[in-house]
Design an enzyme around this catalytic site. Structure first.
Site, PDB file in Angstrom:
ATOM      1  N   GLY A  83       8.461 -28.222  14.826  1.00 18.46           N
ATOM      2  CA  GLY A  83       8.567 -28.874  13.511  1.00 18.46           C
ATOM      3  C   GLY A  83       7.261 -29.532  13.096  1.00 18.46           C
ATOM      4  O   GLY A  83       6.835 -29.423  11.940  1.00 18.46           O
TER       5      GLY A  83
ATOM      6  N   GLY B  98       8.841 -22.167  16.867  1.00 16.01           N
ATOM      7  CA  GLY B  98       9.796 -21.922  17.949  1.00 16.01           C
ATOM      8  C   GLY B  98       9.870 -20.511  18.510  1.00 16.01           C
ATOM      9  O   GLY B  98       9.560 -20.283  19.681  1.00 16.01           O
TER      10      GLY B  98
END
Ligand code: AMP
Length: 395
Positions: A376, A353
């Site tokens: 993720g 991220g």
């Protein structure tokens, strides 16, 4: 690895799981269409090769069928990206959808309603997956962001297409990029691990130690290592319950001949604020009341040398609090070094991220080899886990 390019799509209705989980503003307009852009090559390819496209995605986390999560809000944005009309049907399965699908002409695009309006999607329900599957002749998964989930549309659905299934071009590129770092890599391989916490990166570190030559540690997680080694870290970020773990990582790295590069100096501040008073000190000599918020010049000089010698680079996590201008220098400099190494022929992958946000903010997106779209999912691949969305296509 087979992609949809290995199949004949002529006359086929191709069901494509995309990741159109895009951010919307208060007026429900798309703020950032990168994820739609990401799916464009797959959509274009299917149309250019005689197929018809049925797009399926989720958007947000709707509890009930809340209107603000309807995919109807993104139709215009998708049309803008693909440069053609996109039909929309206000359901994902059932008679209305079947009718819309039967009316589709070759080369047309239909977008189904938010899959997560059905709880069966996240539950990986077989009947729901079967109903979705009945809509198409061929299944493509191009949603890397959800590839680590065993949802109906990301994994279970593939069972109904024993042969007629493939990776989309985006998902294939994501997998290839990670394999270029972890498997088919050119040495020396360097991983830069920054960000706030050791705890969130530990499984990644454990998995990649066998594959890398250099590990550069930066950002907030530095201080857990420095404290464990007996340094003074003042008020810097630290996970006190991870001190032993930090020492274990260093020992494991040594055993595996991985050279670990901890910071030499850091920019410290007297408060967690862009307006704080700052100075640069050696990393293990931070006075009480001060905290390390960015990499210092000496640290950056060492990082530069290592990066420029590397042939494969993985970057996960910023070197400082890059959201604050006064502590963004280390992260920006690192971006420059990676860009230079890439221009000289190294393969560089940015993922996770916050480093993706940093790369976008500081405009390095086109200067690195690949920026991963799935936070993720990317971490789970780096952790060495197999992902249900990928396995479902391979089996
Ligand atoms: P992560 O999500 O673990 O990758 O961490 C990213 C966050 O770490 C960013 O929001 C950074 O601002 C933060 N960060 C990086 N360096 C530091 C630091 N030295 N002290 C506190 N936070 C930091």
């Amino acid at each position: 690895m087979k992609t949809l390019k290995d199949y004949n799509l002529e006359g086929k209705k191709v069901l494509v799981r995309v990741d159109f989980n895009v951010p919307l503003d208060d007026d429900l307009k798309v703020i950032d269409d990168s994820r739609i852009e990401g799916a464009k090559p797959t959509i274009d390819y299917i149309i250019e090769h005689g197929g018809t496209v049925i797009l399926m995605s989720h958007l947000g986390r709707p509890k009930n069928k809340e209107d603000k999560f309807s995919l109807k809000h993104i139709v215009t944005a998708v049309e803008k990206v693909v440069g053609k009309e996109v039909k929309f049907v206000a359901d994902s399965i059932g008679s209305e959808v079947e009718k819309a699908v039967s009316e589709l002409k070759k080369g047309e695009i239909l977008l189904l309603e938010n899959l997560r309006y059905y709880k069966e999607e996240e539950a990986g329900d077989k009947d729901f997956a079967k109903s979705l599957a009945s809509l198409g002749d061929f299944y493509v998964n191009d949603a890397f962001g959800t590839a680590h989930r065993a949802h109906a549309s990301t994994a279970i659905i593939a069972d109904y297409f024993p042969k007629d299934k493939a990776f989309g071009l985006l998902l294939a590129k994501e997998i290839e990029s990670i394999e270029k770092v972890l498997k088919d890599n050119k040495k020396p391989v360097t991983a830069v691990l920054g960000g706030s916490k050791v705890s969130s990166k530990i499984t990644v570190i454990e998995n990649i130690l066998d594959k890398i030559d250099h590990m550069i540690i930066g950002g907030g997680m530095t201080f857990t290592f420095i404290k464990a080694l007996g340094g003074k870290i003042g008020n810097s970020l630290c996970e006190d319950d991870k001190l032993d773990l930090a020492l274990e990582i260093l020992a494991a790295a040594k055993k595996k001949n991985v050279q670990v590069h901890l910071p030499i100096d850091v920019v410290i501040a007297d408060s967690f604020s862009n307006d704080a008073t700052t100075k640069t000190v050696l990393v293990g000599e931070i006075p009480e009341g001060w905290q390390g918020l960015d990499a210092g010049e000496k640290s950056l000089a060492e990082i530069k040398t290592v990066i420029l010698e590397s042939k494969t680079i993985l970057w996960n996590g910023p070197l400082g609090v890059f959201e604050m201008e006064n502590f963004s220098n280390g992260t920006k400099e690192l971006g420059k070094y990676i860009a230079e190494a890439t221009a000289n022929g190294a393969f560089s992958l940015v993922g996770g991220g916050d480093s993706v946000a940093a790369v976008k903010e500081f405009k390095f997106e086109d200067k690195v080899s690949y920026v991963s779209t799935g936070g993720g999912a990317m971490l789970e691949m780096l952790e060495g886990k197999s992902l249900p969305g990928i396995d479902a296509i391979l089996k």
